[in-house]
Structures are given as C-alpha cells and as structure tokens.
Design a protein around this motif. Structure first.
Motif, mmCIF file in Angstrom:
data_model
loop_
_atom_site.group_PDB
_atom_site.id
_atom_site.type_symbol
_atom_site.label_atom_id
_atom_site.label_comp_id
_atom_site.label_asym_id
_atom_site.label_seq_id
_atom_site.Cartn_x
_atom_site.Cartn_y
_atom_site.Cartn_z
ATOM 1 N N ARG A 380 7.304 -3.962 -3.397
ATOM 2 C CA ARG A 380 7.249 -5.056 -4.376
ATOM 3 C C ARG A 380 8.646 -5.561 -4.747
ATOM 4 O O ARG A 380 8.824 -6.718 -5.092
ATOM 5 C CB ARG A 380 6.533 -4.587 -5.649
ATOM 6 C CG ARG A 380 5.037 -4.409 -5.432
ATOM 7 C CD ARG A 380 4.296 -4.404 -6.767
ATOM 8 N NE ARG A 380 2.946 -3.866 -6.636
ATOM 9 C CZ ARG A 380 1.928 -4.530 -6.107
ATOM 10 N NH1 ARG A 380 2.082 -5.769 -5.676
ATOM 11 N NH2 ARG A 380 0.734 -3.964 -6.008
ATOM 12 N N ASP A 395 4.727 5.458 -2.860
ATOM 13 C CA ASP A 395 3.657 5.286 -3.850
ATOM 14 C C ASP A 395 2.962 3.938 -3.634
ATOM 15 O O ASP A 395 3.606 2.890 -3.705
ATOM 16 C CB ASP A 395 4.318 5.339 -5.241
ATOM 17 C CG ASP A 395 3.287 5.187 -6.350
ATOM 18 O OD1 ASP A 395 2.132 4.825 -6.054
ATOM 19 O OD2 ASP A 395 3.668 5.430 -7.514
ATOM 20 N N PRO A 396 1.661 3.956 -3.357
ATOM 21 C CA PRO A 396 0.949 2.717 -3.021
ATOM 22 C C PRO A 396 1.065 1.626 -4.093
ATOM 23 O O PRO A 396 1.016 0.433 -3.768
ATOM 24 C CB PRO A 396 -0.513 3.167 -2.907
ATOM 25 C CG PRO A 396 -0.472 4.634 -2.695
ATOM 26 C CD PRO A 396 0.787 5.138 -3.325
ATOM 27 N N THR A 397 1.256 2.013 -5.352
ATOM 28 C CA THR A 397 1.343 0.994 -6.402
ATOM 29 C C THR A 397 2.625 0.166 -6.280
ATOM 30 O O THR A 397 2.739 -0.901 -6.856
ATOM 31 C CB THR A 397 1.284 1.625 -7.809
ATOM 32 O OG1 THR A 397 2.330 2.598 -7.903
ATOM 33 C CG2 THR A 397 -0.052 2.290 -8.060
ATOM 34 N N HIS A 398 3.612 0.678 -5.527
ATOM 35 C CA HIS A 398 4.863 -0.067 -5.354
ATOM 36 C C HIS A 398 4.889 -0.869 -4.062
ATOM 37 O O HIS A 398 5.868 -1.533 -3.756
ATOM 38 C CB HIS A 398 6.065 0.884 -5.376
ATOM 39 C CG HIS A 398 6.235 1.563 -6.703
ATOM 40 N ND1 HIS A 398 6.912 2.751 -6.855
ATOM 41 C CD2 HIS A 398 5.795 1.207 -7.933
ATOM 42 C CE1 HIS A 398 6.874 3.104 -8.121
ATOM 43 N NE2 HIS A 398 6.208 2.185 -8.806
ATOM 44 N N ASP A 400 3.902 -3.791 -1.517
ATOM 45 C CA ASP A 400 3.390 -5.153 -1.496
ATOM 46 C C ASP A 400 2.428 -5.323 -0.323
ATOM 47 O O ASP A 400 1.275 -5.649 -0.491
ATOM 48 C CB ASP A 400 4.553 -6.149 -1.404
ATOM 49 C CG ASP A 400 4.060 -7.575 -1.522
ATOM 50 O OD1 ASP A 400 3.625 -7.956 -2.627
ATOM 51 O OD2 ASP A 400 4.082 -8.301 -0.501
ATOM 52 N N HIS A 401 2.936 -5.092 0.902
ATOM 53 C CA HIS A 401 2.050 -5.143 2.067
ATOM 54 C C HIS A 401 2.636 -4.316 3.201
ATOM 55 O O HIS A 401 3.810 -3.941 3.172
ATOM 56 C CB HIS A 401 1.803 -6.586 2.510
ATOM 57 C CG HIS A 401 3.026 -7.264 3.048
ATOM 58 N ND1 HIS A 401 3.990 -7.819 2.249
ATOM 59 C CD2 HIS A 401 3.430 -7.469 4.323
ATOM 60 C CE1 HIS A 401 4.939 -8.343 3.008
ATOM 61 N NE2 HIS A 401 4.621 -8.142 4.266
ATOM 62 N N GLY A 536 -6.159 7.957 -1.356
ATOM 63 C CA GLY A 536 -5.726 8.183 -2.728
ATOM 64 C C GLY A 536 -6.579 9.304 -3.294
ATOM 65 O O GLY A 536 -6.781 10.323 -2.658
#
Ligand code: GTP
Length: 598
Positions: A380, A395-398, A400-401, A536
């Motif tokens: 991101r 970490d998947p929350t950070h 973007d693609h 997850g």
C-alpha cells in the motif's frame, strides 16, 4: 587456419531425436577418436545426463574433415542442451556459430523443442541444414516430415539429408553438407586487439574453471593476461586448447576458432557467459553485444532429512554452485524443518537435476518444499516486495495487489489428445493465444501462469497425452491476479514447508486435495489428527485422520515371523525419513506427494 576452411555449427533437435548419436557418428567417421575410445554419447559427460538422456552443459568438439573438394576443413561442433529449462544456454551457444543442423526424427516429426530451438538458430542468423534421422525405422516418413518442416517451420527442406545416426547411413553426406552449405565464419582480423566471446564455462576439479571461447578478432595465446570486459577481472592465461573431444593444447587460437582456456579462475561465477574477453593491455575498447544473464525462476527449500547432514549439505551446495552459475542458494531456517537452503533454478528440470545430484553424488536425503515462482507484491505504501518464499509473505492488510509471472507455452500434440490438452491448460488458468494444425498434429499456444506449471504440469501433460505431446515455454512478463497464501495445519500446527500462494478460485480445490493426500500419507498415531487448509484464519478444507486402534503387526496373518520382522524393519527404515511436527510424524514423501495434483 584459413577462415574459409572453418565451419562452426551446432545441432538443434528435440530431445531423443538423435543429436548425441549423430555427434558421435561425425566424430567417429572423421577419426577424431580412436575406435576403441569411442564411448557412446561422448559429449554428455555427466552420469545423470547420460541416464536422463539430457545434455545440460554446452560442450564443444573440433573435427578435421577432408572434403571431396580436396581441402581439409576444421569443423567446430558446439553441443547445445535440448530441454526447455536450458533455452538460454541454447541461445548463447548459437551466437558462437554460423550454422545449424536441424535434426528431426523422421518417425516423429517436428516437436515443440524443435521449433523453439530452430527459431533461436534463426534469430542468430544461422544457415540451417535439415537432417532427417532414423530413416532405418519402419515408421519413418521422410517425405511427410519434409513437408512438415516446410509448413510448420517455414524453411526449405527438399534437400534435407536422410540419415540413420544408428546405422551410419548418410553420415558422409552430412559432412559434405556442412562444408558446402554452411557458411565460413564472418571475417575476423588477426591484427586487431583480442575479442573473444565467452561461450560457456565449467568447473574441472583438476584444472579449475575451463572457459570455452569463440575468437572474433585477434589471437589468444598462453601467457597473455586477459581481461573480462563485463566483470573487469584480469587473469593470466595458463592453457589454450581445443577439444578433440579430449583436451589438447594448441599454441594459439585465431579468428573464427573455438576452443578453451584456463586462467586460474576460481569459480564459474567469475565467468559471465556472453562476456567479451580481451587483453589486459591494449585491449579492445568496445565489447561484443551482451547476452542477457540467466536468472532463476523457480525456487524451493531444500532441507536435510537428518539435521546432522546440514554441514555436508552446505559443502555440497557450494560445490554445485561453483559449476552452475544459474543455480542460487541462501540459508533458510524453518520452524518445522530446521536448517536448510532456499534455492533458485532455471526451471523444474533444473531443480530435479540438482536435487538428484545432492542425493546421489553427496548421499544426502532431502526434503523439498513446494516450488514457488517470484511474485511481485505491491504494498500500500507503493513499495514492491519480490517474494519467492511464501513464508516471507508480508501482512496481507498492507498489500495492495500481487502480480505473478506468466509464460507463453507452445504445445504440439496429435489431434486425438487436443481436447485433453485444452482442458488441462484451461484448468491451469490458461488463456488460449493460438491454435493451428500441421497435418494430424495441432499446435496450441497458451498464456499460462508459471505457478500453475511448476507443480506437475509436465507430468500431467505427459499422462493425458500418453507421452505424445511436446512442450516448450518462455517467460512473457507479470500480470496481476487474485493470489492468496494458503497454509496447511497438521494437528493445529502450521507446516510452513507446505504453505503456498494460490489463486483464490483454486484455493479450495487445492486445499482439499492436499488435506486428502496428507490423510493418506501421514501414518496413524495414537490420537486423532485434524488436517486443515486455511487462508489467514479461515479454514477452507479439513480432513481428520482417526487414531490408531491396534498394533500394526496384527495385520500379519498370525505366526509368520519373517513377515512380521520385515514389516518392522520397513517401519524402522521409514522412521529415518520422518520429520516431527509438534506431536505428529510426517514422512518425507508426504511433502512431495501432497504437492502433486491429480
Ligand atoms: P538428448 O541428448 O536427450 O537431447 O537426446 P538426443 O537428441 O541427443 O538423442 P540421442 O542421440 O540420445 O538418441 C535418442 C535415442 O534414439 C537413442 O536411444 C538412440 O539410440 C536412438 N537413435 C538415434 N539415432 C537413431 C537412428 O538413426 N535410428 C534409430 N532407430 N534410433 C536412433
């Protein structure tokens, strides 16, 4: 040697069409080796190569041929690998010669690698002489294959030479064709500063690094000090020589010639293929147009089954790396598997070859983790992480693609199996780019994600086509897709060696298959073991391995003592290959087999 009397060439062919056998015949007929020294397939040095019938390292040989015109020509043959993983090695050896013999098995016809290799030869501006091999076979159809060469490849084939490398039929005609139809080297100048193309290099335990060179301008001699124009290294030349095919020293190598040098170079990595070699003093100022470096595209973790083997493994890997600049490795630790190495390879076959050598030549039992490709993970914050180990997934929350590498795959297959091939490619998220026919064979071109190919694509392709399909591929770039990290949990413990990136739509299927496989592969314990696949924190597939009820030996019919002992011995041997995960023991095969899909 007068340039006009030199012919430099390579042989391009699909695997098993008879390249090595033809090379042997050419060497034999010109008396380059005494008959009694003639071993089968002289150019394939390594045992594994011979066993697998794959030529891995480019080799070279000088042949002297007294032609019908009364002149004795010097023929330099560069042997090139035939398998897809080594396409890069083919392209670089091609730049060192002016022509190619295109060998096609007259009972099989043109195959995918024939195409790939002949196109590489064309890109290198080669003159090409088609050779139809195995005409001794009853199934040979030289006329049909001639036509096919013209239709599919688009080169003139009416004067293709018909031969049998096995019986020796037509070999003199091949030698004449080399001299008459292939061009002499383009003009080089002896008086200009040395310019030599670094064609290949290999490690020899007695001589150190041996470098194969093609001289463009100038003269290479023992005692000179040379400089690698790309890497900047300078070395004193110890030996200059040619392969006949045994090494033989010569006074010098001049323009147009191909040979070897040794120069106290410590490791293969110091010799960049495609580099230009010149003299340290008064050298050339401009290098030859560079080659692209070969970079690993498939990665996996290699861990010793027995942790005590780690030091031996480190030594073995260092030795292998000395001789193979395209193989990379770095140390890795895994919670479950302990110390090991994350290794990079040119492709799956390359991976298998290295793994085999570690196991056989160095006697180390290995656990191989899921092969992975290099994913581009865009964060991101705008940065990019090049991920080649699912364990390092940010970490998947950070994120973007994520982008994945794609390949252009060319498959040649008999009509009857076309449907199965299309289905397989479709299942693997392929996008059809082209479909054409050549006689009763179809040529399909697919845009496929590399990560769908690295698992077991060759195996599946072979099995659905009964071995009749041929396959070749090249990388075409990166594309965004919906990729997620899937973890496998055994008895609630994540087994990081089995985690992988998969497409979201394929995760359930893959996860279920893995859980089912593991259920079969993990022996029962005294307690119940849940096996789960998760993205997850979310479980997407689950199996339960029930607890063991009775003593396994109860299976043996009553009192057969020898049978009972055999079973116990077998279990003991099996133990060696087991790894402990929390309270659960997982056999080594489970890792490999769980990753294969049916
Ligand atoms: P790679 O090294 O794997 O690329 O294969 P290659 O193209 O060098 O093929 P190779 O020379 O190893 O030959 C493959 C097989 O075909 C061997 O079993 C040979 O004995 C056989 N073979 C080669 N030439 C002929 C031929 O003219 N006739 C027949 N009947 N068999 C042949």
């Amino acid at each position: 040697t007068d340039l006009a009397h030199i012919r430099n060439f390579s042989i391009v062919a699909h695997i098993d069409h008879g390249k090595s056998t033809l090379a042997d015949r050419l060497i034999q007929l010109t008396g380059t080796v005494a008959e009694r020294d003639m071993k089968e397939q002289l150019l394939d040095a390594m045992d594994i190569e011979r066993e697998r019938g794959i030529t891995i390292k480019a080799n070279t040989v000088r042949i002297e041929y007294p032609a019908k015109d009364g002149i004795t020509y010097v023929l330099n043959l560069i042997d090139t690998p035939g398998h897809v993983d080594f396409a890069y090695e083919v392209s670089r050896s091609m730049k060192a010669v002016e022509g190619s013999l295109l060998v096609v098995d007259a009972s099989q016809g043109v195959e995918a690698q024939t195409l790939a290799n002949v196109y590489t030869a064309m890109e290198a501006d080669h003159e090409i002489v088609p050779v139809l091999n195995k005409v001794d076979l009853p199934a040979a159809e030289p006329d049909r294959v001639r036509e096919q060469i013209e239709d599919v490849i688009g080169i003139e084939a009416h004067d293709a030479v018909e031969i049998s490398a096995k019986t020796g039929l037509g070999i003199p005609e091949v030698l004449e064709a080399i001299v008459q139809r292939l061009p002499a080297p383009t003009v080089g100048d002896r008086d200009k500063p040395l310019k030599a193309l670094l064609v290949d290099s290999k490690y020899d335990s007695y001589l150190g690094v041996v470098v194969i060179v093609r001289i463009i301008d100038g003269v290479l001699k023992k005692g000179q000090r040379i400089r690698m124009m790309g890497t900047g290294g300078t070395y004193p030349v110890d030996r200059v020589g040619i392969y006949r095919p045994a090494m033989q020293d010569v006074d010098e190598l001049g323009p147009g010639e191909i040979g070897f040098l040794t120069a106290s170079i410590k490791q293969v990595r110091d010799t960049r293929v495609g580099d230009t070699i010149t003299l340290e003093k008064n050298g050339a100022t401009e290098a030859l147009p560079g080659f692209k470096p070969s970079i690993p595209v498939v990665f996996c973790g290699l861990f010793p089954v027995d942790t005590n083997d780690f030091e031996d493994m480190r030594d073995a890997i260092e030795k292998l790396a000395l001789n193979d600049a395209s193989f990379t490795s770095e140390m890795e630790t895994s919670a479950a598997l302990g110390f090991g190495f994350r290794c990079g390879f040119l492709g799956l076959l390359h991976l298998e070859v290295i793994r085999d050598r570690l196991e056989r030549e160095y006697d180390i039992d290995l656990i191989t983790t899921a092969p992975s490709v290099i994913y581009h993970v865009y964060m991101r914050d705008g940065t990019r992480v090049d991920l080649h180990n699912p364990a390092d997934m940010p970490d998947p929350t950070h994120i973007d693609h994520i982008e994945e590498p794609r390949i252009k795959a060319t498959i040649l297959v008999p009509d009857d199996y076309l449907g199965d091939v299309l289905k397989l490619c479709q299942e693997r998220r392929g996008i059809q780019m082209d479909l054409t026919y050549a006689g009763s064979r179809a040529m399909v071109v697919y845009d496929l994600p590399l990560n769908e190919v690295v698992f077991d694509f060759y195996d599946r392709l072979k099995s659905v086509t009964k071995g009749y399909a041929s396959f070749d591929y090249q990388m075409i770039g990166y594309r965004e897709d919906h990729l997620v990290k899937m973890q496998i949990l055994v008895n609630d413990e994540p087994v990081d060696a089995l985690s992988m990136l998969v497409h979201r739509d394929r995760a359930e299927g893959r996860g279920r298959a893995m859980c089912e496989k593991l259920k079969e592969l993990i022996p029962r314990h005294m307690f119940k073991i849940p096996i789960q696949a998760a993205i997850g924190g979310r479980v997407i597939a689950r199996e339960t391995l029930s607890a063991m009820r009775k003593d396994v030996t109860a299976k043996c019919y009553g009192g057969d003592a020898s049978r009972k002992r055999k079973l116990l011995d077998k279990q003991k041997a099996g133990k060696k290959k087991m790894r402990q995960f929390g309270k659960v023991e997982i056999p080594q095969e489970a890792f490999i087999n769980a990753l294969k899909m049916d």
